[in-house]
Scaffold this active site. Sequence first.
Site, PDB file in Angstrom:
ATOM      1  CD  GLN A  89      -2.679  -1.283   2.537  1.00 41.83           C
ATOM      2  OE1 GLN A  89      -2.556  -0.456   3.431  1.00 41.83           O
ATOM      3  NE2 GLN A  89      -3.458  -2.339   2.661  1.00 41.83           N
ATOM      4  CG  HIS A 134      -2.589  -0.846   7.831  1.00 35.93           C
ATOM      5  ND1 HIS A 134      -2.953  -1.586   8.927  1.00 35.93           N
ATOM      6  CD2 HIS A 134      -3.376  -1.288   6.802  1.00 35.93           C
ATOM      7  CE1 HIS A 134      -3.920  -2.443   8.594  1.00 35.93           C
ATOM      8  NE2 HIS A 134      -4.184  -2.266   7.298  1.00 35.93           N
ATOM      9  CD  GLU A 136     -13.769   3.562  14.497  1.00 34.42           C
ATOM     10  OE1 GLU A 136     -13.857   2.625  15.300  1.00 34.42           O
ATOM     11  OE2 GLU A 136     -13.109   4.612  14.740  1.00 34.42           O
ATOM     12  CE1 TYR A 185     -11.810  10.328  17.439  1.00 31.96           C
ATOM     13  CE2 TYR A 185      -9.507  10.845  17.846  1.00 31.96           C
ATOM     14  CZ  TYR A 185     -10.815  11.251  17.676  1.00 31.96           C
ATOM     15  OH  TYR A 185     -11.143  12.598  17.762  1.00 31.96           O
ATOM     16  CE1 TYR A 240      -9.369  -7.761   6.662  1.00 36.09           C
ATOM     17  CE2 TYR A 240      -7.495  -7.427   8.121  1.00 36.09           C
ATOM     18  CZ  TYR A 240      -8.430  -6.927   7.247  1.00 36.09           C
ATOM     19  OH  TYR A 240      -8.441  -5.580   6.955  1.00 36.09           O
TER      20      TYR A 240
END
Length: 397
Positions: free
Chosen positions: A115, A179, A273, A283, A294
């Site tokens: 990513q 991430h 979210e 959070y 997963y």
Amino acid sequence: MKRFFFFCIVLLSVISCKNEPNTNEELAVNEEKAAIASDFKSKQTVPEVNNIPLIEDQKNYTVTPIVKDLTNPWGMTWLSNGDMIYTEKEGKLYRFNGTTSKEINGVPEVYVRGQGGLLDVTTHPNFKENNRIYISYASSEGEGSGGNTAIATGILKNDQLTELKVLYKATPNTKRGQHFGSRFAWDKEGYLYFSIGERGERDVNPQDLSRDGGKIYRVHDDGRIPNDNPFVDVKGAKTAIFTYGNRNPQGMTVHPKTGEIIAHEHGPQGGDEINFIKAGRNYGWPVISYGENYGGGEFAESTAKEGMEQPFYYWVPSIAPSGFAIIDNPAYGDWNGNYLVGSLKFQYLEMLYVNDQGVTKREKLVDQIGRLRSVEIGPDGIIYVGVEGKGIFRIVR
């Protein structure tokens, strides 16, 4: 048998140590974090998500391709003259003048893995005076193999990025491919916010203020740390941190009416979210979550805990959100004020109708156009979306 017994004792000792802070400094940071968290009352109201209608694509709008044949248009912004700047994840930055794309030279070396790559781009609020732009990207600079998210700024001149300066580089480097984050937003006071995902280190980074990852950060436009950042007085903390307990925020924007910073983040198989970003707040990731492992099975302690924020909205199942914008244009009629979130998983643009209580209904736009990677409102007030494997499109009504 004795050897086996000795092995078990050693193994239990290692596991026990692994769950404790590694150093006295980390312990002190966590104690100070808990003290700060007690200074405010966290939002504990659970948002309504089960009875929110999802309206199918009404196709009452026009979609026009603007830039075609792109691989992964991760981020986009506009210059003061109306030209568009966009990134391609593999490490290229372009300027589009309405007819032709020109590559911008001087982009730093990008660590392309999973990513990671060249991610978001934004202009300085006073770009017309200083020609300054900002990029977020995966970088291998620093110690260790692999890479992590970096934030840099430079002067744009004649399609050349000059005077490049790295404002922030997350550590440590890692070969994990997931991430990285990362989105930008400017508040009305001129502070720059950026997100860095937890880099696949779920149980290590997000709740530890002494480590990067799983956070949203706030800095001055030159990278200096604001004096009123929430953790500047916490010994051992990364003082650029503004919030923590964030998994992988790939959408962030400023509310056009209130000036509040709002972000969304990926959850695992549920638990994506939307959050209003408030200084010093936790959070919850991975202590609380509406997602699951997963392959199935819960991993979080619960879905709520005092001292940890409840989201404004969450999705189950996950839509895999990327890109975030809020419509601020009366020409869109009853769409005006709605939130727009790109779905990588379901390949549509999700529009959320909102009021003071939360989300009242959802609607699909450009259904099956492809993986929605970036969503922006242009200086003309029009919706623009970047679609993987296709390009950048404009949506008018």
